[in-house]
Design a protein around this motif. Structure first.
Motif, short mmCIF file in Angstrom:
data_model
loop_
_atom_site.label_atom_id
_atom_site.label_comp_id
_atom_site.label_asym_id
_atom_site.label_seq_id
_atom_site.Cartn_x
_atom_site.Cartn_y
_atom_site.Cartn_z
N GLU B 352 22.28 78.17 100.56
CA GLU B 352 22.00 79.28 99.65
C GLU B 352 20.94 80.17 100.28
N VAL B 353 21.29 81.43 100.45
CA VAL B 353 20.35 82.39 101.03
C VAL B 353 20.42 83.71 100.26
N ALA B 354 19.38 84.52 100.45
CA ALA B 354 19.40 85.86 99.87
C ALA B 354 20.51 86.67 100.51
N PHE B 355 21.05 87.63 99.80
CA PHE B 355 22.05 88.53 100.36
C PHE B 355 21.46 89.23 101.59
N GLY B 356 22.32 89.58 102.54
CA GLY B 356 21.87 90.41 103.64
C GLY B 356 22.06 89.82 105.02
N MET B 357 22.29 88.51 105.11
CA MET B 357 22.52 87.89 106.41
C MET B 357 23.85 88.38 106.98
N THR B 358 23.96 88.51 108.29
CA THR B 358 25.25 88.96 108.84
C THR B 358 26.18 87.76 109.01
N SER B 392 35.03 92.11 115.57
CA SER B 392 34.33 93.40 115.56
C SER B 392 33.61 93.67 114.24
N GLN B 393 33.91 92.88 113.21
CA GLN B 393 33.25 93.09 111.91
C GLN B 393 32.21 92.01 111.61
N PHE B 394 31.90 91.18 112.60
CA PHE B 394 31.01 90.06 112.34
C PHE B 394 29.55 90.49 112.10
N ASP B 395 29.24 91.75 112.39
CA ASP B 395 27.86 92.18 112.15
C ASP B 395 27.68 92.77 110.76
N THR B 396 28.71 92.69 109.93
CA THR B 396 28.61 93.16 108.55
C THR B 396 27.63 92.28 107.78
N PRO B 397 26.63 92.92 107.15
CA PRO B 397 25.72 92.09 106.33
C PRO B 397 26.41 91.64 105.05
N LEU B 398 26.05 90.46 104.60
CA LEU B 398 26.65 89.94 103.39
C LEU B 398 26.05 90.61 102.17
N TYR B 400 27.70 93.03 98.58
CA TYR B 400 28.95 93.49 97.97
C TYR B 400 29.39 94.85 98.51
N GLU B 401 28.44 95.78 98.65
CA GLU B 401 28.81 97.14 99.04
C GLU B 401 29.24 97.23 100.50
N SER B 402 28.53 96.53 101.38
CA SER B 402 28.91 96.58 102.80
C SER B 402 30.32 96.04 103.00
N PHE B 403 30.66 95.03 102.25
CA PHE B 403 32.00 94.46 102.37
C PHE B 403 33.06 95.40 101.80
N SER B 404 32.80 95.96 100.63
CA SER B 404 33.85 96.82 100.06
C SER B 404 34.02 98.09 100.88
N ALA B 405 32.97 98.49 101.62
CA ALA B 405 33.09 99.69 102.47
C ALA B 405 34.12 99.49 103.58
N ILE B 406 34.38 98.25 103.96
CA ILE B 406 35.40 98.01 105.00
C ILE B 406 36.61 97.29 104.41
N ASP B 407 36.88 97.51 103.12
CA ASP B 407 38.04 96.92 102.44
C ASP B 407 38.06 95.40 102.52
N ALA B 408 36.86 94.81 102.49
CA ALA B 408 36.77 93.35 102.44
C ALA B 408 36.05 92.98 101.15
N VAL B 409 36.07 91.70 100.83
CA VAL B 409 35.36 91.26 99.62
C VAL B 409 34.52 90.02 99.93
N LEU B 410 33.40 89.92 99.23
CA LEU B 410 32.56 88.74 99.34
C LEU B 410 33.10 87.62 98.46
N GLY B 411 33.68 88.05 97.34
CA GLY B 411 34.26 87.09 96.41
C GLY B 411 33.23 86.08 95.95
N HIS B 412 33.61 84.81 96.07
CA HIS B 412 32.80 83.71 95.57
C HIS B 412 31.94 83.11 96.68
N GLY B 413 31.93 83.80 97.85
CA GLY B 413 31.05 83.37 98.92
C GLY B 413 31.60 82.30 99.84
N GLY B 414 32.91 82.10 99.80
CA GLY B 414 33.53 81.12 100.69
C GLY B 414 33.99 81.79 101.97
#
Lengths: 159, 516
Positions: B352-358, B392-398, B400-414
């Motif tokens: 469990e970590v704060a949001f923001g890790m890549t 190429s997308q592995f530097d996306t920070p975790l 919600y917004e960063s993920f939806s900007a590239i048509d991805a989802v964080l979902g339930h964190g799995g």
């Protein structure tokens, strides 16, 4: 006693104990399957009558949910996870191996009545894929060799 | 007496924790020693399970992964005194995987006896509820709103706003429903909370009841989690016996009743309206929205439907305040996320970590790369409806917004990791196949679209009118996204399109030739 007569009393008791529970159909179906291993077709009109619903409604609910079964299972039920995490760890090869070893396909029971094989979509054991469960026991990092060991332990337990 | 901890978590059990526990008891008895064996939750470092922890004068000392054949040598080498051994790990909380975490929701998991109410209270449990009992419903809701908590089930809707809607909805009877139908592959945080600290969920639901004026709660638990069912029921029974649930909570006169209901293997019942139908004893058909469940929910009454982790995060918010929780995280993603690392990964588990890790930090610093040792080619974040992400997308920070900007989802964190042996066309086909299997059938784009999707992907892979069929697949995905009633049909295209966009070669599509 055989057939319906042998479990009529159990079903009546289950219906009675769930009488005042709101939204009681799934709990009733679970209780029947917990006790008999499946939900016999003969119980459908009995449940329908008790809940003041149609046979079609009850049948519709039973058949909607993958977990409910309408035929008796084998002595042990093997549930093999088919979801992505297990696929990433050779889960598909394990599926084929399991089917070959047991000589059955999905939803079938071995001829000796020992094992039923059901596909499952995620046992929540994804950090140790591939996973399967036998009855309520979960097994992780299942290689073909471990599969054989697990199955053998249930065969022995049966003997 | 020496206290020894061995986990009762499903994953630990799946690796033989019960055998280890039985064997330890036997060896200890043979030697005439006396221990108190506690069956705790898991620390989440699953490559070290089955893990044994021993309480010593200088703190807890861990050993792992332990097999039954190790027990005798562990005991002979002084494990009960915390002595050295090849499996010696020292203080588990000092390991890098553990020490940099922000364990707010999972604070107790792995430390305590999950079904001991005394242990829960001794480790700061029920402080949140005690605070809530002295607050007005509006003030409880305000704390949750201030915390910035968003739905951890995947939709990320602000929890405080949802609660406020239910609080203000007229109605004598209201309900709190916990969505514990954690069906996404690669996720197990709900399970770990329910098995490892069930009281935190019970407390969270009780606080939710006080906040919105609901006197009854249901936990809709998937059938695939039999161990969680046992732990929850044990904990609920203790909570009733000790006055934390029932008609007079801690003498306050407030009422809250709680019950666990089992699902029956339908993935769609993780969708909130389908879940409500199922709780009412029907087929899990998705409902039209509006009306929102907050207005017309379970049995037609105003209902809060929240995920396990959302509700389990409420006690710490009411304990330390909304600001405390909000200070973790980045942007509009506040607080922490329990990240679940799964699939082909060396160090799989939960942290469990704060949001923001890549993603890269998660996969390599925490995960240690793939389990197979081959390069990581694709990761699917957020379950079967989440996009596949290329390197190429592995530097996306975790967040919600960063993920939806590239048509991805964080979902339930799995996060499910695939190495370079993966066939992405096969994964895309599987996504459609899964939708065929699990669609409730109410809307056409999902019910029929998924069937056609499988067929079209097959044609592309076979090389039949490749260009035409690729266009058709994109059209079909558009229709499903825009026309489906819920996320099942509406998001199945995410993994399909991402596979097609980032891994066209797996579909036999030659990018250069097509561009020419």
């Amino acid at each position: 006693m055989h057939g319906y007569d042998s479990y009529k009393q159990e079903i009546d008791d289950i219906l009675k104990s769930h009488e005042s529970m709101p939204g009681n159909l799934l709990p009733i179906l679970h209780a029947i399957q917990d006790s008999l291993g499946y939900i016999p077709g003969e119980s459908v009109p009995v449940i329908a009558l008790a809940l003041n619903q149609s046979n079609a409604e009850i049948h519709g609910v039973i058949s909607f949910y993958h977990y409910f079964r309408q035929t008796p299972p084998g002595k042990n039920t093997i549930r093999l996870c088919r979801a992505e995490s297990c696929q990433a760890m050779n889960g598909k090869a394990l599926e084929k191996y399991a089917q070959k070893q047991l000589e059955i396909d999905w939803h079938e029971t071995t001829s000796d009545g020992q094992f039923s094989l059901e596909p499952f979509y995620c046992l929540g054991n994804c950090a140790c894929s591939p996973a399967l469960s036998v009855n309520n026991e979960v097994y992780g990092r299942v290689t073909p060799q471990r599969f054989d060991e697990v199955i053998a332990s249930y065969r022995e337990a049966a003997e | 007496m020496i206290r020894v901890f061995i986990s009762r978590d499903s994953t630990a059990l799946s690796l033989g924790a019960n055998l280890v526990a039985d064997n330890l008891q036997k060896v200890v008895a043979d030697k005439g020693l006396d221990i108190e064996l506690v069956r705790n939750g898991s620390r989440g470092l699953f490559w070290l399970e089955p893990l044994i922890e021993v309480e010593t004068a200088s703190g807890r000392v861990a050993y792992g992964p332990v097999q039954t054949s190790d027990i005798r040598s562990l005991i002979d080498n002084g494990m009960l005194q915390g002595k050295d051994h090849p499996l010696y790990l020292g203080d588990i909380e000092a390991l890098p995987y553990f020490k940099d975490q922000h364990r707010l929701t999972f604070a107790r998991v792995g430390k305590t006896n999950p079904v001991s109410l005394d242990d829960y209270v001794a480790h700061d449990g029920y402080i949140g509820l005690n605070n809530a009992l002295s607050l007005t419903p509006e003030d409880i809701v305000k704390q949750v709103t201030d915390s910035g908590l968003r739905g951890r089930g995947g939709a990320a809707f602000p929890t405080g706003i949802k609660w406020n809607t239910v609080l203000n909805a007229p109605g004598e009877q209201k309900y709190i429903v916990c969505n514990a139908d954690e069906g996404d592959s690669g996720t197990f945080s709900d399970r770990m909370i329910m098995e490892g600290d069930p009281f935190v969920l019970i407390e969270g639901m009780t606080i939710a009841g006080l906040a919105v004026g609901a006197t009854r709660g249901y936990i809709y638990l998937r059938i695939e989690y039999p161990h969680a069912y046992v732990a929850l029921n044990e904990a609920i029974q203790s909570a009733y016996e000790r006055g934390y649930l029932g008609d007079d909570i801690l003498g306050s006169g407030k009422v809250f009743h709680l019950e666990v209901r089992r699902g029956a293997g339908a993935y769609i019942c993780g969708e909130e309206t389908s879940l409500l139908e199922s709780l009412e004893g029907k087929r899990g058909l998705v409902r039209f929205k509006p009306p929102l469940p907050a207005i017309i929910g379970l049995f037609g009454k105003p209902t809060v439907v929240n995920n396990v982790i959302s509700l389990a995060s409420v006690p710490i918010i009411l304990d330390k305040g909304g600001d405390y929780y909000r200070d973790y995280g980045i942007g509009r993603s506040r607080g922490t996320l329990p990240i679940q690392l799964a699939g082909n990964i060396k160090y799989g588990g939960l942290f469990e970590v704060a949001f923001g890790m890549t993603l890269r930090e998660i996969l390599y610093d925490y995960g240690g790369g793939s389990a197979s040792g081959r390069p990581i080619r694709a990761v699917q974040v957020g379950g079967p409806l989440g996009a596949y992400m290329p390197e190429s997308q592995f530097d996306t920070p975790l967040d919600y917004e960063s993920f939806s900007a590239i048509d991805a989802v964080l979902g339930h964190g799995g996060i499910v990791v695939h190495d370079d042996s993966v066939d992405m066309a096969e994964m895309a086909r599987y996504a459609m196949e899964f939708c065929v299997e699990e669609s409730c059938g109410k809307c056409t784009p999902c019910r029929i679209g998924s069937v056609r999707g499988v067929e079209v992907i097959d044609r592309i892979v076979k090389g039949i009118q490749k260009d035409k069929n690729t266009t058709l697949l994109r059209d079909l995905c558009d229709t499903m996204i825009a026309g489906s009633l819920c996320a099942m049909g509406g998001m199945t295209p995410y993994p399909v399109l991402s596979a097609l966009n980032y891994f066209p070669e797996d579909f036999g599509i030659n990018v250069d030739a097509d561009a020419a």
